[in-house]
Design an enzyme around this catalytic site. Structure first.
Site, mmCIF file in Angstrom:
data_model
loop_
_atom_site.group_PDB
_atom_site.id
_atom_site.type_symbol
_atom_site.label_atom_id
_atom_site.label_comp_id
_atom_site.label_asym_id
_atom_site.label_seq_id
_atom_site.Cartn_x
_atom_site.Cartn_y
_atom_site.Cartn_z
ATOM 1 N N THR A 68 -12.859 16.975 -32.164
ATOM 2 C CA THR A 68 -14.045 17.542 -31.809
ATOM 3 C C THR A 68 -13.540 18.900 -31.107
ATOM 4 O O THR A 68 -12.739 19.051 -30.825
ATOM 5 C CB THR A 68 -14.847 16.841 -30.264
ATOM 6 O OG1 THR A 68 -15.664 17.728 -29.765
ATOM 7 C CG2 THR A 68 -13.518 16.372 -29.391
ATOM 8 N N ASP A 69 -14.628 19.882 -30.827
ATOM 9 C CA ASP A 69 -14.451 21.320 -30.250
ATOM 10 C C ASP A 69 -14.159 21.056 -28.968
ATOM 11 O O ASP A 69 -13.881 22.114 -28.159
ATOM 12 C CB ASP A 69 -15.574 22.252 -30.707
ATOM 13 C CG ASP A 69 -16.793 21.582 -30.048
ATOM 14 O OD1 ASP A 69 -17.187 20.560 -29.536
ATOM 15 O OD2 ASP A 69 -17.831 22.355 -30.069
ATOM 16 N N GLU A 70 -14.457 20.028 -28.275
ATOM 17 C CA GLU A 70 -14.290 19.860 -26.777
ATOM 18 C C GLU A 70 -13.066 19.849 -26.204
ATOM 19 O O GLU A 70 -12.930 20.230 -25.106
ATOM 20 C CB GLU A 70 -15.130 18.582 -26.193
ATOM 21 C CG GLU A 70 -16.743 18.415 -26.821
ATOM 22 C CD GLU A 70 -17.652 17.540 -26.094
ATOM 23 O OE1 GLU A 70 -17.215 16.988 -25.089
ATOM 24 O OE2 GLU A 70 -18.685 17.009 -26.882
ATOM 25 N N TYR A 80 -13.373 12.245 -21.859
ATOM 26 C CA TYR A 80 -13.650 12.303 -23.117
ATOM 27 C C TYR A 80 -12.601 13.263 -23.917
ATOM 28 O O TYR A 80 -11.918 13.083 -24.912
ATOM 29 C CB TYR A 80 -15.095 12.291 -23.598
ATOM 30 C CG TYR A 80 -15.195 12.587 -25.183
ATOM 31 C CD1 TYR A 80 -14.937 11.606 -26.165
ATOM 32 C CD2 TYR A 80 -15.753 13.560 -25.657
ATOM 33 C CE1 TYR A 80 -15.074 12.092 -27.561
ATOM 34 C CE2 TYR A 80 -15.990 14.059 -26.796
ATOM 35 C CZ TYR A 80 -15.684 13.140 -27.817
ATOM 36 O OH TYR A 80 -15.767 13.529 -29.243
ATOM 37 N N LYS A 131 -9.439 13.029 -26.559
ATOM 38 C CA LYS A 131 -9.371 13.500 -27.994
ATOM 39 C C LYS A 131 -8.553 14.498 -27.899
ATOM 40 O O LYS A 131 -7.727 14.567 -29.098
ATOM 41 C CB LYS A 131 -10.689 13.853 -28.495
ATOM 42 C CG LYS A 131 -11.918 13.203 -28.260
ATOM 43 C CD LYS A 131 -11.650 12.144 -29.564
ATOM 44 C CE LYS A 131 -11.811 12.812 -30.815
ATOM 45 N NZ LYS A 131 -11.631 11.686 -32.161
HETATM 46 P P1 NAD Z 1 -19.968 6.992 -32.566
HETATM 47 O O1 NAD Z 1 -19.718 6.512 -31.085
HETATM 48 O O2 NAD Z 1 -21.220 6.933 -32.907
HETATM 49 O O3 NAD Z 1 -19.148 5.831 -33.420
HETATM 50 C C1 NAD Z 1 -17.695 5.482 -33.049
HETATM 51 C C2 NAD Z 1 -17.741 4.141 -33.938
HETATM 52 O O4 NAD Z 1 -16.193 3.904 -33.711
HETATM 53 C C3 NAD Z 1 -18.562 3.180 -33.728
HETATM 54 O O5 NAD Z 1 -18.948 2.425 -35.029
HETATM 55 C C4 NAD Z 1 -17.712 1.934 -33.011
HETATM 56 O O6 NAD Z 1 -17.959 0.499 -33.252
HETATM 57 C C5 NAD Z 1 -16.070 2.321 -33.788
HETATM 58 N N1 NAD Z 1 -15.096 2.068 -32.536
HETATM 59 C C6 NAD Z 1 -15.028 2.306 -31.252
HETATM 60 N N2 NAD Z 1 -14.081 1.711 -30.772
HETATM 61 C C7 NAD Z 1 -13.244 1.210 -31.832
HETATM 62 C C8 NAD Z 1 -11.847 0.503 -31.791
HETATM 63 N N3 NAD Z 1 -11.115 0.506 -30.769
HETATM 64 N N4 NAD Z 1 -11.722 0.189 -33.166
HETATM 65 C C9 NAD Z 1 -12.375 0.264 -34.100
HETATM 66 N N5 NAD Z 1 -13.462 0.864 -34.087
HETATM 67 C C10 NAD Z 1 -13.949 1.469 -33.009
HETATM 68 O O7 NAD Z 1 -18.968 8.215 -32.770
HETATM 69 P P2 NAD Z 1 -19.373 9.494 -33.728
HETATM 70 O O8 NAD Z 1 -20.232 10.455 -32.894
HETATM 71 O O9 NAD Z 1 -20.013 8.913 -34.896
HETATM 72 O O10 NAD Z 1 -18.209 10.349 -33.561
HETATM 73 C C11 NAD Z 1 -17.089 9.919 -34.688
HETATM 74 C C12 NAD Z 1 -15.794 10.687 -34.488
HETATM 75 O O11 NAD Z 1 -16.104 12.129 -34.608
HETATM 76 C C13 NAD Z 1 -15.175 10.723 -32.914
HETATM 77 O O12 NAD Z 1 -13.704 10.733 -33.333
HETATM 78 C C14 NAD Z 1 -15.881 11.744 -32.491
HETATM 79 O O13 NAD Z 1 -14.765 12.283 -31.232
HETATM 80 C C15 NAD Z 1 -15.768 13.155 -33.373
HETATM 81 N N6 NAD Z 1 -17.006 14.024 -33.153
HETATM 82 C C16 NAD Z 1 -18.190 13.705 -32.750
HETATM 83 C C17 NAD Z 1 -19.117 14.511 -32.544
HETATM 84 C C18 NAD Z 1 -20.515 14.356 -32.330
HETATM 85 O O14 NAD Z 1 -21.303 15.197 -32.183
HETATM 86 N N7 NAD Z 1 -21.069 13.092 -32.297
HETATM 87 C C19 NAD Z 1 -18.745 15.887 -32.911
HETATM 88 C C20 NAD Z 1 -17.388 16.197 -33.313
HETATM 89 C C21 NAD Z 1 -16.384 15.151 -33.343
HETATM 90 P P1 TYD Z 2 -24.521 15.073 -25.483
HETATM 91 O O1 TYD Z 2 -25.412 14.800 -26.465
HETATM 92 O O2 TYD Z 2 -24.163 13.938 -24.721
HETATM 93 O O3 TYD Z 2 -23.107 15.557 -26.217
HETATM 94 P P2 TYD Z 2 -21.904 16.350 -25.520
HETATM 95 O O4 TYD Z 2 -22.224 16.228 -24.244
HETATM 96 O O5 TYD Z 2 -20.753 15.824 -26.206
HETATM 97 O O6 TYD Z 2 -22.055 17.972 -25.797
HETATM 98 O O7 TYD Z 2 -25.191 16.277 -24.556
HETATM 99 C C1 TYD Z 2 -25.635 17.666 -25.152
HETATM 100 C C2 TYD Z 2 -26.022 18.420 -24.102
HETATM 101 O O8 TYD Z 2 -27.040 17.819 -23.507
HETATM 102 C C3 TYD Z 2 -24.842 18.337 -22.992
HETATM 103 O O9 TYD Z 2 -24.982 19.709 -22.391
HETATM 104 C C4 TYD Z 2 -25.407 17.770 -21.936
HETATM 105 C C5 TYD Z 2 -27.040 17.656 -22.005
HETATM 106 N N1 TYD Z 2 -27.603 16.302 -21.820
HETATM 107 C C6 TYD Z 2 -28.772 16.319 -21.104
HETATM 108 O O10 TYD Z 2 -29.241 17.560 -20.640
HETATM 109 N N2 TYD Z 2 -29.384 15.172 -20.784
HETATM 110 C C7 TYD Z 2 -29.201 13.974 -21.221
HETATM 111 O O11 TYD Z 2 -29.936 12.993 -21.073
HETATM 112 C C8 TYD Z 2 -27.893 14.064 -22.195
HETATM 113 C C9 TYD Z 2 -27.553 12.771 -22.720
HETATM 114 C C10 TYD Z 2 -27.283 15.115 -22.298
#
Ligand code: NAD
Ligand code: TYD
Length: 350
Positions: A131-133, A156, A160
């Site tokens: 992630t970019d975070e 988080y 990461k």
């Molecule tokens: P998500 O929470 O939707 O899915 C995570 C999946 O991992 C789930 O299916 C869960 O059951 C599985 N999981 C969790 N713990 C586990 C374990 N111990 N063993 C096996 N499986 C396990 O997450 P996402 O949003 O799809 O993110 C996927 C990846 O992409 C993550 O690594 C996250 O850091 C990264 N990412 C997410 C975003 C975003 O905006 N969602 C952006 C950039 C990077």
């Molecule tokens: P989120 O979807 O949790 O992603 P991330 O924190 O990983 O960027 O949140 C996106 C943005 O929205 C973040 O600035 C937090 C804000 N947010 C709210 O304002 N209300 C909410 O209920 C949630 C879940 C997030």
């Protein structure tokens, strides 16, 4: 033939990634390893569950003995590591769960791959999805580059960042062939409704308040999930080993502007009077340590591998809303049971 282990394939991004690889590369064998936490849902993969090149295995990436036996059984040539605890608010409540899965789980996978591939790393690949975070928080100006120093500020992002460091350490110390990509916020179908966009879609449908943290001035750079997995596909096949690639949409929105756009589109699609959804906007107590702004510079990926996002945000958001409106059963299923308790704990105290 490639034998690929995808971890976290039942989650949001993992399910799109699994679908892309299973359907685009019928000659690859894909094993999806997922613990099926609250965020993992096999409904997300219903359309491909019968494919002959696809296998689901339930298990935990932090269980090293189990990983060794899985590698022995399937003889993987590549790992696409997507599994993680992914929600910042949950990491504030329970940081150790993030260390267990994101740090211990990632190092366990690295360890299993290293042991299994030792003596023959040729043609192998460990691809870590991040992630970019990890880069921290920007002010009003500037972007995250691949060279930006890490400065994670939530449990988080700290977990990461730690996992990224371990991936690089295995590359330098043991010559494990690795690639890392760091992506901005994703949105699209199958996004669990604890994250901003699907949570607000769900609440608008149900006439519930839209909780905006602080003043809604925080900025995120949004990318449609299918563009993200297309970038992963490109980097997986054509990126350089040992490299990091940033992935982003050049698409910055303050939370409040984004939610106003969402409200406008949803009123129109639901046939409700203009302005009705906006009335649900409720400013609530800010998130602790809330990062102000994320913005990715993805020019390395663009120049080196010719990847650009395919969708404008308004179009991607419209497709996303249409999917949720057409899949209210999915939304109902994932918001029953434990979700109710999570929602009460998170939002009643704000
Ligand atoms: P998500 O929470 O939707 O899915 C995570 C999946 O991992 C789930 O299916 C869960 O059951 C599985 N999981 C969790 N713990 C586990 C374990 N111990 N063993 C096996 N499986 C396990 O997450 P996402 O949003 O799809 O993110 C996927 C990846 O992409 C993550 O690594 C996250 O850091 C990264 N990412 C997410 C975003 C975003 O905006 N969602 C952006 C950039 C990077
Ligand atoms: P989120 O979807 O949790 O992603 P991330 O924190 O990983 O960027 O949140 C996106 C943005 O929205 C973040 O600035 C937090 C804000 N947010 C709210 O304002 N209300 C909410 O209920 C949630 C879940 C997030």
């Amino acid at each position: 033939m490639k034998k690929i282990l995808i971890t976290g394939g039942a989650g949001f991004i993992g399910s799109h990634l699994t679908r892309l690889f299973v359907t685009k590369y019928p000659e690859y064998q894909i094993v999806n390893l997922d613990k099926l936490t609250y965020a993992g849902n096999l409904e997300n993969l219903k359309d491909i569950e019968g494919c002959s090149n696809y296998t689901f295995v339930k298990g935990d990436i932090a269980d090293l003995a189990f990983l060794h036996s899985l590698f022995n059984q399937y003889d993987f040539t590549a790992v696409l590591h997507c599994a993680a605890e992914s929600h910042v608010d949950r990491s504030i409540t329970d940081p150790l769960a993030f260390v267990t899965t994101n740090v211990v789980g990632t190092v366990s996978l690295l360890q299993a791959a290293k042991e299994h591939w030792k003596g023959n790393m040729e043609g192998k690949l460990f691809y870590h999805i991040s992630t970019d975070e990890v880069y921290g928080s920007l002010g009003a100006e500037g972007f995250f580059y691949e060279t930006t120093s890490y400065d994670p500020r939530s449990p988080y992002s700290a977990s990461k960042a730690s996992s990224d460091h371990f991936v690089r350490a295995f590359y330098h110390t043991y010559h494990l062939p690795v690639k890392i990509s760091n992506c901005s916020n994703n949105y699209g179908p199958f996004h669990f409704p604890e994250k901003l966009i699907p949570l607000c879609i769900h609440n608008i449908i149900n006439h519930k308040p839209l909780p905006i943290y602080g003043k809604g001035e925080n900025v995120r750079d949004w990318l449609y999930v299918e563009d993200h997995v297309r970038a992963i596909d490109t980097i997986f096949h054509h990126g350089r080993v040992g490299e990091t690639y940033n992935i982003g949409g050049h698409n910055e929105w303050t939370n409040i502007d984004l939610i106003r756009e969402l409200c406008k589109q949803m009123d129109a699609k639901l046939g409700r009077p203009a302005g009705s959804a906006e009335q649900l906007i409720t400013f609530v107590k800010d998130r602790a340590g809330h990062d102000l702004r994320y913005a990715i510079d993805a020019s390395k990926l663009q120049h080196e591998l010719n990847w650009t996002p395919s969708l404008q945000f308004e179009e991607g958001l419209s497709k996303t809303i249409d999917w949720y409106l057409a899949n209210t059963d999915w939304l109902k299923n994932v918001t029953s049971g434990n979700y109710q308790k999570y929602y009460e704990d998170q939002y009643n105290k704000r």
